[in-house]
Motif scaffolding. Sequence first.
Motif, PDB file in Angstrom:
ATOM      1  N   LEU A 152       0.832  -1.211   0.000  1.00 44.86           N
ATOM      2  CA  LEU A 152       0.000   0.000   0.000  1.00 44.86           C
ATOM      3  C   LEU A 152       0.863   1.256   0.000  1.00 44.86           C
ATOM      4  CD1 LEU A 152      -2.929  -0.723   2.472  1.00 44.86           C
ATOM      5  CD2 LEU A 152      -3.118  -0.152   0.063  1.00 44.86           C
ATOM      6  N   LYS A 153       1.942   1.250   0.748  1.00 42.27           N
ATOM      7  CA  LYS A 153       2.835   2.410   0.794  1.00 42.27           C
ATOM      8  C   LYS A 153       3.405   2.693  -0.597  1.00 42.27           C
ATOM      9  CE  LYS A 153       5.564   5.592   2.530  1.00 42.27           C
ATOM     10  NZ  LYS A 153       5.068   6.941   2.676  1.00 42.27           N
ATOM     11  N   LEU A 154       3.725   1.648  -1.322  1.00 38.24           N
ATOM     12  CA  LEU A 154       4.226   1.828  -2.689  1.00 38.24           C
ATOM     13  C   LEU A 154       3.119   2.264  -3.639  1.00 38.24           C
ATOM     14  CD1 LEU A 154       6.539  -1.297  -2.936  1.00 38.24           C
ATOM     15  CD2 LEU A 154       7.238   1.087  -2.645  1.00 38.24           C
ATOM     16  N   ARG A 155       1.932   1.716  -3.456  1.00 38.99           N
ATOM     17  CA  ARG A 155       0.778   2.013  -4.327  1.00 38.99           C
ATOM     18  C   ARG A 155       0.202   3.397  -4.054  1.00 38.99           C
ATOM     19  NH1 ARG A 155      -3.097   3.354  -6.699  1.00 38.99           N
ATOM     20  NH2 ARG A 155      -4.740   2.138  -7.669  1.00 38.99           N
ATOM     21  N   ILE A 156       0.098   3.745  -2.770  1.00 37.39           N
ATOM     22  CA  ILE A 156      -0.446   5.039  -2.348  1.00 37.39           C
ATOM     23  C   ILE A 156       0.673   5.732  -1.571  1.00 37.39           C
ATOM     24  CG2 ILE A 156      -2.292   6.212  -1.123  1.00 37.39           C
ATOM     25  CD1 ILE A 156      -3.814   3.557  -1.086  1.00 37.39           C
ATOM     26  N   SER A 157       1.516   6.441  -2.234  1.00 31.20           N
ATOM     27  CA  SER A 157       2.751   6.924  -1.612  1.00 31.20           C
ATOM     28  C   SER A 157       2.553   7.945  -0.491  1.00 31.20           C
ATOM     29  CB  SER A 157       3.679   7.499  -2.678  1.00 31.20           C
ATOM     30  OG  SER A 157       3.032   8.539  -3.380  1.00 31.20           O
ATOM     31  N   PHE A 158       1.433   8.634  -0.443  1.00 34.22           N
ATOM     32  CA  PHE A 158       1.244   9.687   0.563  1.00 34.22           C
ATOM     33  C   PHE A 158       0.563   9.172   1.820  1.00 34.22           C
ATOM     34  CE2 PHE A 158       1.452  11.984  -3.507  1.00 34.22           C
ATOM     35  CZ  PHE A 158       2.598  12.713  -3.261  1.00 34.22           C
ATOM     36  N   VAL A 159       1.056   8.060   2.358  1.00 35.35           N
ATOM     37  CA  VAL A 159       0.548   7.515   3.620  1.00 35.35           C
ATOM     38  C   VAL A 159       1.721   7.317   4.568  1.00 35.35           C
ATOM     39  CG1 VAL A 159      -1.451   6.338   2.599  1.00 35.35           C
ATOM     40  CG2 VAL A 159       0.698   5.103   2.848  1.00 35.35           C
ATOM     41  N   GLN A 160       1.419   7.315   5.849  1.00 33.10           N
ATOM     42  CA  GLN A 160       2.399   6.986   6.872  1.00 33.10           C
ATOM     43  C   GLN A 160       2.156   5.539   7.264  1.00 33.10           C
ATOM     44  OE1 GLN A 160       4.739   8.997   8.266  1.00 33.10           O
ATOM     45  NE2 GLN A 160       4.163  10.823   7.135  1.00 33.10           N
ATOM     46  N   ILE A 161       3.217   4.782   7.428  1.00 31.65           N
ATOM     47  CA  ILE A 161       3.045   3.401   7.863  1.00 31.65           C
ATOM     48  C   ILE A 161       3.673   3.211   9.233  1.00 31.65           C
ATOM     49  CG2 ILE A 161       2.849   2.467   5.533  1.00 31.65           C
ATOM     50  CD1 ILE A 161       5.741   1.457   5.814  1.00 31.65           C
ATOM     51  N   GLY A 162       3.200   2.193   9.929  1.00 31.15           N
ATOM     52  CA  GLY A 162       3.719   1.888  11.251  1.00 31.15           C
ATOM     53  C   GLY A 162       3.126   0.586  11.743  1.00 31.15           C
ATOM     54  N   SER A 163       3.325   0.321  13.006  1.00 33.76           N
ATOM     55  CA  SER A 163       2.783  -0.909  13.594  1.00 33.76           C
ATOM     56  C   SER A 163       2.470  -0.667  15.059  1.00 33.76           C
ATOM     57  CB  SER A 163       3.772  -2.058  13.444  1.00 33.76           C
ATOM     58  OG  SER A 163       4.945  -1.792  14.181  1.00 33.76           O
ATOM     59  N   PHE A 164       1.670  -1.559  15.604  1.00 34.87           N
ATOM     60  CA  PHE A 164       1.361  -1.548  17.033  1.00 34.87           C
ATOM     61  C   PHE A 164       0.973  -2.953  17.443  1.00 34.87           C
ATOM     62  CE2 PHE A 164      -2.681  -0.843  14.979  1.00 34.87           C
ATOM     63  CZ  PHE A 164      -3.602  -1.517  15.758  1.00 34.87           C
ATOM     64  N   GLN A 165       0.988  -3.196  18.739  1.00 30.86           N
ATOM     65  CA  GLN A 165       0.604  -4.511  19.263  1.00 30.86           C
ATOM     66  C   GLN A 165      -0.646  -4.380  20.109  1.00 30.86           C
ATOM     67  OE1 GLN A 165       3.934  -6.360  21.214  1.00 30.86           O
ATOM     68  NE2 GLN A 165       4.951  -6.767  19.270  1.00 30.86           N
ATOM     69  N   SER A 166      -1.430  -5.453  20.112  1.00 33.77           N
ATOM     70  CA  SER A 166      -2.657  -5.491  20.903  1.00 33.77           C
ATOM     71  C   SER A 166      -2.855  -6.900  21.428  1.00 33.77           C
ATOM     72  CB  SER A 166      -3.840  -5.076  20.035  1.00 33.77           C
ATOM     73  OG  SER A 166      -5.039  -5.213  20.761  1.00 33.77           O
ATOM     74  N   ASN A 167      -3.492  -6.983  22.591  1.00 35.41           N
ATOM     75  CA  ASN A 167      -3.801  -8.293  23.165  1.00 35.41           C
ATOM     76  C   ASN A 167      -4.999  -8.950  22.489  1.00 35.41           C
ATOM     77  OD1 ASN A 167      -1.761  -8.282  25.092  1.00 35.41           O
ATOM     78  ND2 ASN A 167      -2.977  -7.055  26.480  1.00 35.41           N
ATOM     79  N   SER A 168      -5.767  -8.167  21.754  1.00 35.97           N
ATOM     80  CA  SER A 168      -6.957  -8.741  21.127  1.00 35.97           C
ATOM     81  C   SER A 168      -6.923  -8.535  19.620  1.00 35.97           C
ATOM     82  CB  SER A 168      -8.222  -8.101  21.709  1.00 35.97           C
ATOM     83  OG  SER A 168      -8.202  -6.709  21.460  1.00 35.97           O
ATOM     84  N   ILE A 169      -7.711  -9.334  18.944  1.00 34.24           N
ATOM     85  CA  ILE A 169      -7.827  -9.223  17.489  1.00 34.24           C
ATOM     86  C   ILE A 169      -9.043  -8.384  17.179  1.00 34.24           C
ATOM     87  CG2 ILE A 169      -9.167 -11.336  17.174  1.00 34.24           C
ATOM     88  CD1 ILE A 169      -7.138 -11.690  14.661  1.00 34.24           C
ATOM     89  N   PHE A 170      -8.960  -7.586  16.126  1.00 35.10           N
ATOM     90  CA  PHE A 170     -10.105  -6.787  15.696  1.00 35.10           C
ATOM     91  C   PHE A 170     -11.212  -7.703  15.213  1.00 35.10           C
ATOM     92  CE2 PHE A 170      -7.039  -3.247  14.731  1.00 35.10           C
ATOM     93  CZ  PHE A 170      -7.550  -2.386  15.676  1.00 35.10           C
ATOM     94  N   ILE A 171     -12.426  -7.419  15.638  1.00 36.16           N
ATOM     95  CA  ILE A 171     -13.589  -8.158  15.150  1.00 36.16           C
ATOM     96  C   ILE A 171     -14.645  -7.131  14.794  1.00 36.16           C
ATOM     97  CG2 ILE A 171     -15.400  -9.808  15.686  1.00 36.16           C
ATOM     98  CD1 ILE A 171     -13.452 -11.123  17.640  1.00 36.16           C
ATOM     99  N   PHE A 172     -15.067  -7.137  13.545  1.00 35.74           N
ATOM    100  CA  PHE A 172     -16.097  -6.228  13.086  1.00 35.74           C
ATOM    101  C   PHE A 172     -17.229  -7.051  12.509  1.00 35.74           C
ATOM    102  CE2 PHE A 172     -12.240  -3.720  12.859  1.00 35.74           C
ATOM    103  CZ  PHE A 172     -12.626  -2.574  13.501  1.00 35.74           C
ATOM    104  N   ASN A 173     -18.452  -6.710  12.858  1.00 39.80           N
ATOM    105  CA  ASN A 173     -19.622  -7.411  12.320  1.00 39.80           C
ATOM    106  C   ASN A 173     -20.209  -6.631  11.183  1.00 39.80           C
ATOM    107  OD1 ASN A 173     -19.399  -9.466  14.155  1.00 39.80           O
ATOM    108  ND2 ASN A 173     -20.599  -8.391  15.679  1.00 39.80           N
TER     109      ASN A 173
END
Length: 100
Positions: free
Chosen positions: A79-100
């Motif tokens: 995505l960073k290569l495809r859409i060059s004007f974005v900031q990338i990073g990472s983070f950690q979480s104890n839970s997984i995202f769940i969206f209904n």
Amino acid sequence: MYKYYFAAASQNFFLKQEPVEEILRERTQYYKSNNKDIDFWFVLSPNFIKASENIALNPRMNDSMAAIISLDQEFINWLKLRISFVQIGSFQSNSIFIFN
């Protein structure tokens, strides 16, 4: 502990300037055709951005941010290569995202 990777930009950029809907739709179709679970999400006003230590976002953008979050680092790097004007990073979480 889950490690998430993200590409962040303003909501305006993602929703009006870049074809992010088309990119995510194509990615979803690819996952379905390969029987792969969806491991990415598009989030408006993500809270983790303010707490993230590994990106230096423009302070005036914080209230109108959006992010594409994934468990797949290669997807975010692409995505960073495809859409060059974005900031990338990472983070950690104890839970997984769940969206209904």
